[in-house]
Design a protein around this motif. Structure first.
Motif, short mmCIF file in Angstrom:
data_model
loop_
_atom_site.label_atom_id
_atom_site.label_comp_id
_atom_site.label_asym_id
_atom_site.label_seq_id
_atom_site.Cartn_x
_atom_site.Cartn_y
_atom_site.Cartn_z
N THR A 247 0.82 -1.20 0.00
CA THR A 247 0.00 0.00 0.00
C THR A 247 0.86 1.26 0.00
O THR A 247 0.57 2.22 -0.72
CB THR A 247 -0.94 -0.01 1.22
N GLU A 269 -9.53 -3.55 0.96
CA GLU A 269 -8.49 -3.21 1.95
C GLU A 269 -9.09 -2.35 3.05
O GLU A 269 -10.28 -2.27 3.23
CB GLU A 269 -7.30 -2.55 1.25
N ARG A 270 -8.23 -1.62 3.78
CA ARG A 270 -8.68 -0.97 5.02
C ARG A 270 -9.39 0.35 4.78
O ARG A 270 -8.98 1.14 3.92
CB ARG A 270 -7.47 -0.70 5.91
N GLU A 273 -7.14 3.40 5.30
CA GLU A 273 -6.20 3.75 4.22
C GLU A 273 -6.85 4.69 3.21
O GLU A 273 -6.19 5.55 2.63
CB GLU A 273 -5.69 2.48 3.52
N ASP A 337 -5.33 -2.00 -5.25
CA ASP A 337 -4.82 -2.55 -3.98
C ASP A 337 -5.99 -3.18 -3.24
O ASP A 337 -6.81 -2.47 -2.69
CB ASP A 337 -4.20 -1.42 -3.16
MG LIG Z 1 -1.87 -2.80 2.13
#
Ligand SMILES: [Mg+2]
Ligand SMILES: Nc1ncnc2c1ncn2[C@@H]1O[C@H](COP(=O)(O)OP(=O)(O)OP(=O)(O)O)[C@@H](O)[C@H]1O
Lengths: 595, 460
Positions: A247, A269-270, A273, A337
């Motif tokens: 990332t 993903e998060r 982020e 990502d």
């Molecule tokens: Mg990552």
């Protein structure tokens, strides 16, 4: 395009299994048609049709759905509305703006909010560049809108339409839904052209032809630009176990690479982020435009806790948006990502469909899906005759950090740059943890002319030489681990010393340091050239029988390790000074030994 | 009036199948009433196919058979009543009180599955939480609103470490900001649960703790709801009542095993080691519930504990966790065997959020450099140790010998600290400098001259 929905038969839900539902009475539905499901009108897409039974993947939480509820056709495939208003914005996996969702529900994302898209109320100042009588070909431009401070949106005729201009509105303020130009096609039918048009996400947008990619995507990251460059219009994968820096690397590329447009997909993903991007990007200034990097960025977020079917779609949403800007003649870079989460979404849906699994539960069509996705990258001539490109950089999250799993293996087959992240480098806090032995770029050959013309005639030779030195160092390290460093001959110890400078002073690049986070190519080259200079001067000393311990001047070495911080990006005179210091030190030293 | 059903077609592990059912919704909660005793078990609809319905039962399905129970569809999703009265109470894995206290009455109910937080609504976490533990504060800094798991192994002191963090960590900024603890025990031994209860007592926080307990001998299916009940309570306290909540959850490994068991009962295609392919998304639906919201007080800091099967960090449970959480604190068996407490293996440990929460104004200006240097030097120690295994410590170069000494001192003084010992971040950083000064300055390439001037211990 208004479809008379009432007249079309509705389906009836007959089975529910997580994000996958089945319906009866669906003979009149089409494959890949977008539908709404149940009382809350959840959005879904038909993925299998067999007789009157249809299977639908639903892009929202299905809790609360009942059998017997209706499935309503929309008469069109899952499509995006492509027009001004996407830049600086963040969307979910099916292009619904998260800001608008927030207005409807301040904290959590509820189901049943319906199909939202780019703002259709906002007035844009449009300049029309055509006049009645002009012939407008598919994909050509009929006007412009300043979409953000740095990006001009070139209003495009949809790729499936062409004709002669019948009427044009005067320049002025319009919404994306206002008719701006009317054209008459070959069949004598009239069509209205608006700022926005719809395009199905699963169909690649057409272009005139593909061409070879001869220009690198400059990223400001030394290990990439010098050692493993990515071509504009090329493909790259960044595989690595958790916490190795996928990332961070993707964020660095999104921030600093010299593309015109960035499409960043947070795929499974998060949440934090994406929040980080929203908070940070507007504050970062693009070294080229002098404006915030957010001005050229489109964000797509399907975080890991959002519905998994929308994760599958998010990749296509992203690439379709990328193609739209490419068709305006822009160089687009797209980061995904992580593509592994997309592959896992495919696996989950496939599992619910009870398809026959191939490797590790993934469906047999995984390789072809990966190939199709990366094939949407490329340098092309647009239908309108401009140069455009899409570079795809996909993160891969191998299970257990093991690169032999299906997603990494199949990705490797279809990308040309492989930036392998290494757990042991990450543990030692060597960032970016890109392993120089395992990584490769298939673009070195076609880009070498560019590097020789634009950086230095010996740029690629220098790169190859230094990379070889690193390969040699690796072999030597294996010996060191068996016998210790002291037993090695001096010329080999010198290689180890120089390799250490390359590792710590060159390959390591701190994303959090305000100067080192982005380094111009001239400095990247000059630094490596200086290291080579030190290496070669040292070898002269070795010929005189001078031991490594003498050749290694602590002060000079520490200056080399720190030159990335101490030598300003815009003033490289320090590197010449450093070379002078090397000369002075060695002159004295060599004299001692010559006698 | 909802229909009731008598006929159970099939019982497979925690799942039952019934047929000829109308008008139920996906996710609907059912009551399963045993006719002879009137006992009620709870379950949830997890698959509907025409008129056939599969129900996941949260209690033991032993004894369930056609004809001996009535299945009632409640018309509700899995909701729990929410109130400040949750604090100080103990519930089982489906949210029923097990402390002999009264039921929770509230008009506010929340669906235990939660819904994804809109990334636009999140606030990026940046506030340093001092745990008083040098290795964590300096090298894997905990940030308020972070999800930071403890990767442990059987028999390692993860419970002690979690208890020490609960006792020593200061969550709120000032006295006005309320804090609380939500504790979820998933498939734990009675002893472990007692240990935590005792530590909460000792830390004097018992009246601020909400406990959800599923013991090792409780039904497996309830393990899937235990963390969801706990996080629902945490979300309520943090986002509606604006408290700073620390969620401690143990053991995620038991949770995942329960998932695997249910998945195999459903005859799903397994992915690695028999765990279901959707385990990543499922774990994410728990971990992602941590965080902070824009423009409001309140946070969920999440410390899940998991025991790595065979201490293997590449096992699907730690692996998928690491891919979702914002770092990990890894405990090392070799450190533990050398009696180092807490046995934090710093190299594989990581806090992804520390970058914005440390430095000038948060901890101290030299924090990032000291941390980097300790990582780099300690990783060099590992190399030197490997070498000394082969050629013997005697034959190491003088610099390498210094690394050996540094390694030992670092483990004995920096990593090692008392269960009751709290060190503030300044003490920890100073200790870091002290230890780094065992190495030659030329080896310390991550430190800037300015910081060396300022902090490097001057030799007397
Ligand atoms: Mg990552
Ligand atoms: N270039 C860099 N400079 C400084 N720190 C870095 C760099 N690259 C990675 N890191 C460090 O590594 C940590 C992990 O990186 P990152 O979050 O990118 O990992 P990841 O590979 O995306 O992991 P996951 O698969 O779990 O998402 C970061 O939080 C940061 O501390």
């Amino acid at each position: 395009m208004a479809v008379k929905q009432e007249n079309k038969a509705k389906g009836i839900i007959s089975a529910i299994n997580g994000p996958v539902i089945k319906g009866k009475n669906m003979t009149s539905f089409k494959m890949r048609e977008m539908v709404t499901v149940g009382e809350q009108r959840l959005i879904g897409e038909v993925i299998v049709l067999e007789g009157d039974i249809g299977t639908i993947q639903v892009y929202e939480e299905t809790e609360g759905l009942k059998t017997g509820q209706e499935i309503t056709p929309t008469g069109r495939p899952l499509s995006l509305k492509l027009g001004p208003g996407m830049l600086k914005n963040m969307f979910d996996g099916i292009q619904r703006p998260l800001e608008k969702i927030q207005e409807l529900s301040p904290i959590f994302i509820p189901e049943g909010i319906g199909l939202l898209s780019i703002d259709d109320k906002k007035l844009w100042s449009a300049t029309l560049t055509v006049k009645p009588g002009d012939l407008l070909l598919a994909g050509s431009s009929f006007g412009t809108v300043q979409e953000t401070q740095v990006i001009k949106n070139r209003l495009l005729v949809p790729p499936n339409l062409s004709g002669t201009v019948v009427s044009v509105v005067p320049d002025g303020e319009y919404t994306i839904e206002d008719a701006l130009v009317t054209i008459r096609d070959a069949k004598n039918e009239l069509h209205e052209l608006k700022m926005a048009h719809e395009w199905p996400v699963r169909t690649p947008r057409p272009n005139a032809y593909r061409r070879e990619t001869l220009v690198p995507l400059i990223t400001g990251q030394r290990v990439i630009d010098i050692f493993f460059p990515i071509a504009k219009g090329g493909t790259a994968a960044i595989p690595g176990g958790f916490g190795t820096g996928k990332t961070m690397t993707q964020h660095q590329l999104a921030k600093w690479s010299d593309a015109d447009i960035i499409v960043y997909i947070g795929c499974g993903e998060r949440g934090n982020e994406m929040t980080e991007v929203i908070e940070d990007f507007p504050k970062l200034i693009d070294p080229r435009s002098g404006k915030s990097i957010m001005e050229r960025t489109v964000l797509i977020a399907n975080t890991s806790n959002m519905p998994v079917a929308a994760r599958e779609a998010s990749i296509y949403t992203g690439i379709t948006i990328a193609e739209y800007y490419r068709d305006m003649g822009y160089a687009v870079a797209m980061m995904a990502d992580s593509t592994s989460r997309w592959a896992e979404a495919l696996r989950e849906i496939s599992g619910r469909l009870e398809e026959m699994p191939a490797e590790e539960g993934y469906p047999a069509y995984l390789p072809s899906r990966i190939a199709e996705f990366y094939e949407r990258a490329g340098s092309i001539e647009t239908l309108g005759g401009d140069d455009g490109s899409i570079t795809i950089i996909g993160a891969v999250s191998p299970a257990g950090g093991d690169f032999s799993e299906p997603v990494t293996e199949n990705t490797k087959r279809f990308v040309n740059v492989f930036l392998a992240l290494d757990k042991s480098l990450a543990y030692a806090r060597h960032y970016p943890a890109i392993n120089w032995l395992e990584s490769y770029s298939g673009y070195i050959k076609i880009l070498s002319d560019w590097y020789e013309d634009n950086v230095a005639p010996d740029c690629i030779t220098l790169r190859n030489k230094m990379l070889e030195l690193m390969y040699e160092e690796n072999k030597l390290q294996e010996m060191v681990m068996l016998v210790g460093e002291d037993v090695l001959p001096d010329d080999q110890r010198w290689v180890l010393e120089i390799a250490k400078i390359i590792k710590v002073g060159y390959l390591q690049q701190n994303a959090y340091n305000k100067d080192d986070t982005y380094v111009p190519l001239e400095k990247q080259y000059a630094m490596l050239k200086a290291i080579e200079y030190l290496y070669e001067r040292g070898r002269e000393g070795l010929k005189l029988g001078i031991p490594t311990s003498q050749l290694k001047n602590v002060d000079i070495f520490s200056q080399f390790i720190k030159m990335k911080y101490t030598i300003p990006n815009d003033d490289l005179s320090g590197i010449e000074t450093l070379k002078d210091e090397i000369d002075q030190y060695y002159e004295v030293l060599f004299k001692k030994y010559e006698n | 009036m909802k229909k009731e059903y008598l006929q159970i077609d099939k019982v497979v592990g925690p799942l039952i199948q019934i047929s000829d059912v109308d008008d139920v919704f996906y996710g609907e909660v059912v009551d399963i009433v045993e006719i002879s005793t009137g006992n009620i078990k709870k379950g949830k609809v997890i698959k509907i196919e025409e008129k056939n319905v599969i129900i996941q039962v949260f209690q033991n399905t032993a004894g369930l058979a056609a004809g001996n129970s009535i299945i009632k569809f409640t018309g509700e999703a899995f909701n729990l009543p929410m109130s400040l009265d949750l604090q100080g109470r103990i519930f089982n894995g489906i949210g029923q009180p097990i402390d002999n206290g009264s039921d929770i009455f509230s008009l506010v109910e929340a669906n235990i599955n939660g819904r994804p937080i809109n990334p636009m609504s999140r606030e990026y976490p940046r506030n340093f939480i001092q745990t008083g533990i040098s290795s964590i504060d300096t090298l894997a800094t905990l940030i308020r609103g972070q999800k930071l798991p403890i990767f442990s192994g059987n028999g390692l002191p993860h419970n002690e470490l979690a208890a020490q963090i609960v006792r020593q960590a200061r969550l709120g900024d000032n006295v006005n900001e309320e804090f609380g603890v939500v504790f979820a025990a998933i498939g734990v031994k009675h002893d472990d649960e007692k240990f935590f209860r005792k530590s909460f007592d000792e830390a004097n926080v018992m009246d601020r703790v909400v406990m959800f307990v599923n013991y090792a001998d409780d039904p497996i299916a309830e393990r899937v709801t235990t963390p969801r009940c706990a996080l629902t309570a945490a979300e309520y306290l943090a986002f509606e009542k604006h408290m700073h909540i620390l969620v401690v959850m143990t053991d995620i490994t038991s949770y995942c095993e329960a998932l695997r068991e249910i998945s195999s009962a459903r005859e799903e295609v397994p992915s690695r080691k028999g765990y279901p392919g959707y385990m990543y998304s499922d774990l994410a639906s728990l971990y992602e519930r941590a965080g902070m919201l824009k423009d409001q007080v309140g946070s969920i800091t999440f410390l899940p504990i998991l025991t790595m099967p065979n201490d293997d960090i590449t096992h699907p449970i730690p692996d998928l966790t690491g891919y979702i959480t914002e770092g990990q604190i890894v405990l090392g068996r070799d450190l533990f065997q050398r009696s180092i407490y807490p046995p934090v293996a710093i190299l594989p440990s990581l806090s992804r959020l520390m970058k914005d929460g440390i430095g000038e104004g948060f901890t101290r200006g030299d924090h990032a450099e000291v941390a980097n240097q300790l990582f780099a030097s300690y990783s060099k120690v590992q190399e030197v140790r490997d070498l000394s295994q082969i050629i013997g410590e005697e034959d190491l170069s003088p610099t390498d010998k210094k690394y050996m000494a540094f390694g030992r001192a670092f483990e004995a003084q920096f990593l090692n600290q008392g269960f009751d010992e709290g060190r503030n971040i300044i003490e920890s950083l100073d200790l870091g400098w002290q230890l780094l000064s065992l190495l030659p300055l030329t080896e310390l390439d991550r430190l800037s001259p300015e910081n060396i001037d300022k902090y490097f211990p001057k030799k007397a």
